[in-house]
Design a protein around this motif. Sequence first.
Motif, PDB file in Angstrom:
ATOM      1  N   PRO A   1      -4.679  13.738  -6.195  1.00 12.15           N
ATOM      2  CA  PRO A   1      -5.624  13.564  -5.107  1.00 12.15           C
ATOM      3  C   PRO A   1      -5.029  13.695  -3.717  1.00 12.15           C
ATOM      4  CG  PRO A   1      -6.081  11.959  -6.796  1.00 12.15           C
ATOM      5  CD  PRO A   1      -4.797  12.643  -7.187  1.00 12.15           C
ATOM      6  N   THR A   2      -3.726  13.411  -3.558  1.00  8.91           N
ATOM      7  CA  THR A   2      -3.123  13.525  -2.243  1.00  8.91           C
ATOM      8  C   THR A   2      -3.062  14.967  -1.763  1.00  8.91           C
ATOM      9  OG1 THR A   2      -0.879  13.681  -3.155  1.00  8.91           O
ATOM     10  CG2 THR A   2      -1.723  11.483  -2.661  1.00  8.91           C
ATOM     11  N   PHE A   3      -3.156  15.919  -2.683  1.00 10.75           N
ATOM     12  CA  PHE A   3      -3.137  17.329  -2.307  1.00 10.75           C
ATOM     13  C   PHE A   3      -4.541  17.927  -2.215  1.00 10.75           C
ATOM     14  CE2 PHE A   3       0.983  16.533  -4.257  1.00 10.75           C
ATOM     15  CZ  PHE A   3       1.847  17.067  -3.307  1.00 10.75           C
ATOM     16  N   LEU A   4      -5.558  17.136  -2.550  1.00 10.45           N
ATOM     17  CA  LEU A   4      -6.912  17.665  -2.534  1.00 10.45           C
ATOM     18  C   LEU A   4      -7.410  18.080  -1.147  1.00 10.45           C
ATOM     19  CD1 LEU A   4      -8.916  15.597  -5.154  1.00 10.45           C
ATOM     20  CD2 LEU A   4      -8.237  17.979  -5.256  1.00 10.45           C
ATOM     21  N   PRO A   5      -6.971  17.417  -0.042  1.00 10.76           N
ATOM     22  CA  PRO A   5      -7.418  17.907   1.257  1.00 10.76           C
ATOM     23  C   PRO A   5      -7.064  19.370   1.503  1.00 10.76           C
ATOM     24  CG  PRO A   5      -6.471  15.730   1.486  1.00 10.76           C
ATOM     25  CD  PRO A   5      -6.196  16.176   0.076  1.00 10.76           C
ATOM     26  N   VAL A   6      -5.999  19.859   0.856  1.00 15.12           N
ATOM     27  CA  VAL A   6      -5.637  21.266   0.967  1.00 15.12           C
ATOM     28  C   VAL A   6      -6.302  22.081  -0.133  1.00 15.12           C
ATOM     29  CG1 VAL A   6      -3.745  22.922   0.808  1.00 15.12           C
ATOM     30  CG2 VAL A   6      -3.429  20.811   2.094  1.00 15.12           C
ATOM     31  N   LEU A   7      -6.300  21.565  -1.355  1.00 16.08           N
ATOM     32  CA  LEU A   7      -6.772  22.327  -2.504  1.00 16.08           C
ATOM     33  C   LEU A   7      -8.290  22.468  -2.536  1.00 16.08           C
ATOM     34  CD1 LEU A   7      -4.516  20.878  -5.366  1.00 16.08           C
ATOM     35  CD2 LEU A   7      -4.229  23.017  -4.105  1.00 16.08           C
ATOM     36  N   LEU A   8      -9.011  21.411  -2.176  1.00 11.62           N
ATOM     37  CA  LEU A   8     -10.458  21.429  -2.369  1.00 11.62           C
ATOM     38  C   LEU A   8     -11.180  22.435  -1.468  1.00 11.62           C
ATOM     39  CD1 LEU A   8     -12.684  20.376  -4.063  1.00 11.62           C
ATOM     40  CD2 LEU A   8     -12.918  18.417  -2.540  1.00 11.62           C
ATOM     41  N   PRO A   9     -10.852  22.516  -0.171  1.00 14.94           N
ATOM     42  CA  PRO A   9     -11.520  23.569   0.618  1.00 14.94           C
ATOM     43  C   PRO A   9     -11.288  24.965   0.045  1.00 14.94           C
ATOM     44  CG  PRO A   9     -10.431  21.998   2.072  1.00 14.94           C
ATOM     45  CD  PRO A   9      -9.994  21.673   0.675  1.00 14.94           C
ATOM     46  N   VAL A  10     -10.089  25.198  -0.486  1.00 13.86           N
ATOM     47  CA  VAL A  10      -9.807  26.493  -1.117  1.00 13.86           C
ATOM     48  C   VAL A  10     -10.622  26.639  -2.392  1.00 13.86           C
ATOM     49  CG1 VAL A  10      -8.022  27.936  -2.157  1.00 13.86           C
ATOM     50  CG2 VAL A  10      -7.499  26.584  -0.122  1.00 13.86           C
ATOM     51  N   ALA A  11     -10.743  25.547  -3.159  1.00 13.86           N
ATOM     52  CA  ALA A  11     -11.514  25.601  -4.403  1.00 13.86           C
ATOM     53  C   ALA A  11     -12.983  25.880  -4.129  1.00 13.86           C
ATOM     54  CB  ALA A  11     -11.361  24.280  -5.166  1.00 13.86           C
ATOM     55  N   VAL A  12     -13.530  25.237  -3.091  1.00 12.22           N
ATOM     56  CA  VAL A  12     -14.929  25.459  -2.730  1.00 12.22           C
ATOM     57  C   VAL A  12     -15.158  26.917  -2.356  1.00 12.22           C
ATOM     58  CG1 VAL A  12     -16.687  24.923  -1.004  1.00 12.22           C
ATOM     59  CG2 VAL A  12     -15.353  23.077  -2.031  1.00 12.22           C
ATOM     60  N   LEU A  13     -14.159  27.515  -1.709  1.00 13.82           N
ATOM     61  CA  LEU A  13     -14.287  28.895  -1.227  1.00 13.82           C
ATOM     62  C   LEU A  13     -13.595  29.893  -2.140  1.00 13.82           C
ATOM     63  CD1 LEU A  13     -13.645  28.239   2.566  1.00 13.82           C
ATOM     64  CD2 LEU A  13     -15.778  29.033   1.560  1.00 13.82           C
ATOM     65  N   ILE A  14     -13.307  29.489  -3.381  1.00 15.01           N
ATOM     66  CA  ILE A  14     -12.516  30.351  -4.260  1.00 15.01           C
ATOM     67  C   ILE A  14     -13.170  31.723  -4.446  1.00 15.01           C
ATOM     68  CG2 ILE A  14     -13.585  29.433  -6.366  1.00 15.01           C
ATOM     69  CD1 ILE A  14      -9.902  30.501  -5.923  1.00 15.01           C
ATOM     70  N   LEU A  15     -14.470  31.743  -4.628  1.00 16.18           N
ATOM     71  CA  LEU A  15     -15.158  33.015  -4.831  1.00 16.18           C
ATOM     72  C   LEU A  15     -15.199  33.859  -3.552  1.00 16.18           C
ATOM     73  CD1 LEU A  15     -16.733  34.717  -6.921  1.00 16.18           C
ATOM     74  CD2 LEU A  15     -18.812  33.600  -6.108  1.00 16.18           C
ATOM     75  N   PRO A  16     -15.653  33.295  -2.407  1.00 14.51           N
ATOM     76  CA  PRO A  16     -15.634  34.098  -1.182  1.00 14.51           C
ATOM     77  C   PRO A  16     -14.244  34.545  -0.762  1.00 14.51           C
ATOM     78  CG  PRO A  16     -17.078  32.194  -0.920  1.00 14.51           C
ATOM     79  CD  PRO A  16     -16.326  32.005  -2.197  1.00 14.51           C
TER      80      PRO A  16
ATOM     81  N   ALA B   1     -18.775  26.197  -9.578  1.00  6.25           N
ATOM     82  CA  ALA B   1     -18.938  24.817 -10.036  1.00  6.25           C
ATOM     83  C   ALA B   1     -17.732  24.346 -10.835  1.00  6.25           C
ATOM     84  CB  ALA B   1     -20.216  24.694 -10.874  1.00  6.25           C
ATOM     85  N   ILE B   2     -17.220  25.197 -11.710  1.00  3.99           N
ATOM     86  CA  ILE B   2     -16.071  24.819 -12.542  1.00  3.99           C
ATOM     87  C   ILE B   2     -14.860  24.508 -11.677  1.00  3.99           C
ATOM     88  CG2 ILE B   2     -14.385  25.697 -14.217  1.00  3.99           C
ATOM     89  CD1 ILE B   2     -16.731  27.248 -15.492  1.00  3.99           C
ATOM     90  N   VAL B   3     -14.576  25.369 -10.721  1.00  6.25           N
ATOM     91  CA  VAL B   3     -13.380  25.181  -9.888  1.00  6.25           C
ATOM     92  C   VAL B   3     -13.555  24.004  -8.938  1.00  6.25           C
ATOM     93  CG1 VAL B   3     -11.886  26.241  -8.172  1.00  6.25           C
ATOM     94  CG2 VAL B   3     -12.766  27.619 -10.052  1.00  6.25           C
ATOM     95  N   ALA B   4     -14.692  23.948  -8.223  1.00  8.82           N
ATOM     96  CA  ALA B   4     -14.885  22.910  -7.209  1.00  8.82           C
ATOM     97  C   ALA B   4     -15.015  21.518  -7.829  1.00  8.82           C
ATOM     98  CB  ALA B   4     -16.124  23.234  -6.369  1.00  8.82           C
ATOM     99  N   PHE B   5     -15.906  21.365  -8.805  1.00 12.49           N
ATOM    100  CA  PHE B   5     -16.085  20.050  -9.418  1.00 12.49           C
ATOM    101  C   PHE B   5     -14.890  19.688 -10.297  1.00 12.49           C
ATOM    102  CE2 PHE B   5     -20.496  20.837  -8.230  1.00 12.49           C
ATOM    103  CZ  PHE B   5     -20.867  19.593  -7.754  1.00 12.49           C
ATOM    104  N   GLY B   6     -14.191  20.712 -10.816  1.00 11.80           N
ATOM    105  CA  GLY B   6     -12.972  20.431 -11.565  1.00 11.80           C
ATOM    106  C   GLY B   6     -11.924  19.770 -10.696  1.00 11.80           C
TER     107      GLY B   6
ATOM    108  N   PHE C   1     -10.477  15.237 -10.626  1.00  9.20           N
ATOM    109  CA  PHE C   1      -9.159  14.607 -10.659  1.00  9.20           C
ATOM    110  C   PHE C   1      -9.150  13.263  -9.945  1.00  9.20           C
ATOM    111  CE2 PHE C   1      -7.592  18.990 -11.457  1.00  9.20           C
ATOM    112  CZ  PHE C   1      -6.808  18.723 -12.560  1.00  9.20           C
ATOM    113  N   LEU C   2     -10.107  13.039  -9.040  1.00  9.13           N
ATOM    114  CA  LEU C   2     -10.194  11.763  -8.339  1.00  9.13           C
ATOM    115  C   LEU C   2     -10.681  10.640  -9.247  1.00  9.13           C
ATOM    116  CD1 LEU C   2     -11.875  12.882  -5.004  1.00  9.13           C
ATOM    117  CD2 LEU C   2      -9.586  11.930  -5.210  1.00  9.13           C
ATOM    118  N   MET C   3     -11.464  10.989 -10.247  1.00  7.76           N
ATOM    119  CA  MET C   3     -12.184   9.974 -11.008  1.00  7.76           C
ATOM    120  C   MET C   3     -11.782   9.903 -12.476  1.00  7.76           C
ATOM    121  SD  MET C   3     -15.843  11.132  -9.429  1.00  7.76           S
ATOM    122  CE  MET C   3     -16.014  11.421  -7.661  1.00  7.76           C
ATOM    123  N   VAL C   4     -11.226  10.993 -13.003  1.00  7.84           N
ATOM    124  CA  VAL C   4     -10.934  11.072 -14.436  1.00  7.84           C
ATOM    125  C   VAL C   4      -9.485  11.516 -14.633  1.00  7.84           C
ATOM    126  CG1 VAL C   4     -11.675  12.083 -16.634  1.00  7.84           C
ATOM    127  CG2 VAL C   4     -13.349  11.741 -14.811  1.00  7.84           C
ATOM    128  N   SER C   5      -8.906  11.114 -15.711  1.00  4.61           N
ATOM    129  CA  SER C   5      -7.538  11.518 -16.018  1.00  4.61           C
ATOM    130  C   SER C   5      -7.440  13.029 -16.178  1.00  4.61           C
ATOM    131  CB  SER C   5      -7.075  10.837 -17.319  1.00  4.61           C
ATOM    132  OG  SER C   5      -5.862  11.409 -17.765  1.00  4.61           O
TER     133      SER C   5
END
Length: 368
Positions: free
Chosen positions: A258-273, A322-327, A331-335
Amino acid sequence: MRGYLLIMLVAAAVAYLMTPMVRRLAERKLVFAPLRDRDVHKVPTPRLGGVAMLCGVLVAFAVASQMPFLQPIFSDSNLVLGVLGAAVLLCVLGVVDDIWDLNWITKLAGQVLAAGFMAINGVSLVSLPVNGLFIASSRTSMFLTIFVVVLTINAINFVDGLDGLAAGVVAIGGSAFFLYTYYLAIDANQNTYANLASLIIASLVGACIGFLPHNFNPAHIFMGDSGSMLIGLLLAGSAIRVTGQVDPALISQERVIPTFLPVLLPVAVLILPLTDLALAVIRRLRAGKSPFSADAKHLHHRMLGLGHTHARAVLIMYLWVAIVAFGCVAFLMVSWRIVVPLSLGLAIITLVLTFSPLRRKLRQHQES
């Protein structure tokens, strides 16, 4: 959470109700998307849908300013002014482009101006959540903010090629990002850090959801550049507000990912574009063309080329986002032991769906 859901509902309702009005205005003023060889649509379709989406966002912010739970966000008026001012500026630029088709240099200059306005008013990258890296130089902060905003705007613009694709992708990816910003505020016990980001993304997701029924195949109206640039700016603004100003050390120390999500998640949200943008730039440069030149080789064109129908191609691309972004958010909530195999399984299923037309074509070829 209920406050944000109300904001999302308000934005959706306003965008949904305003879209038919904007459509009639566009038809009356003859603001139609041109029919070009690279375009998928075959009938004249009005655009300017971004105006209805902007109305949804503005009304949502107005309602939020009257809600006790969200009023603290408006204590720093410069931040709100930066976001909404840049949104209005870029939407107006998009309207002008939808009507008169501006050249790419003019649009790029407008995007830089809007991003700079947002940064000057405080919505800018001040730190990166990687080993506590702090951006000491205001000039560097300004440059990085403008770069991120312009990159996001054009990534969304590139993927806006099928009915409902851009609005759906941002609605899905934005929903995942909203969950992250909301969770971050709770886990860090620092609501002031994530509130503005949550408000921006909740308003944006609501506006996209409200516009989508009018824009899904067969589309009655396109969002046009007034919409694609608007949602790209707001998505970037929300990500910058979190990525640049939330200390990952505030998140539970029991988790590493989760500490890396501030970097990873914006990229994940925009993975397709972002993937579509990167492939387009590489493809055009290798062909000796400008990266801003147009072609009919985007990911959505390739999906149609595989044999998918318009609607099915869009739905499959929704699944990938959905798979990439919600995946990532999971990691914040599930192992990770649950997230990784589940995400891989869903990815394999979606991969099979993506290339299923090839199997049908092969079977038909063998039978003939």
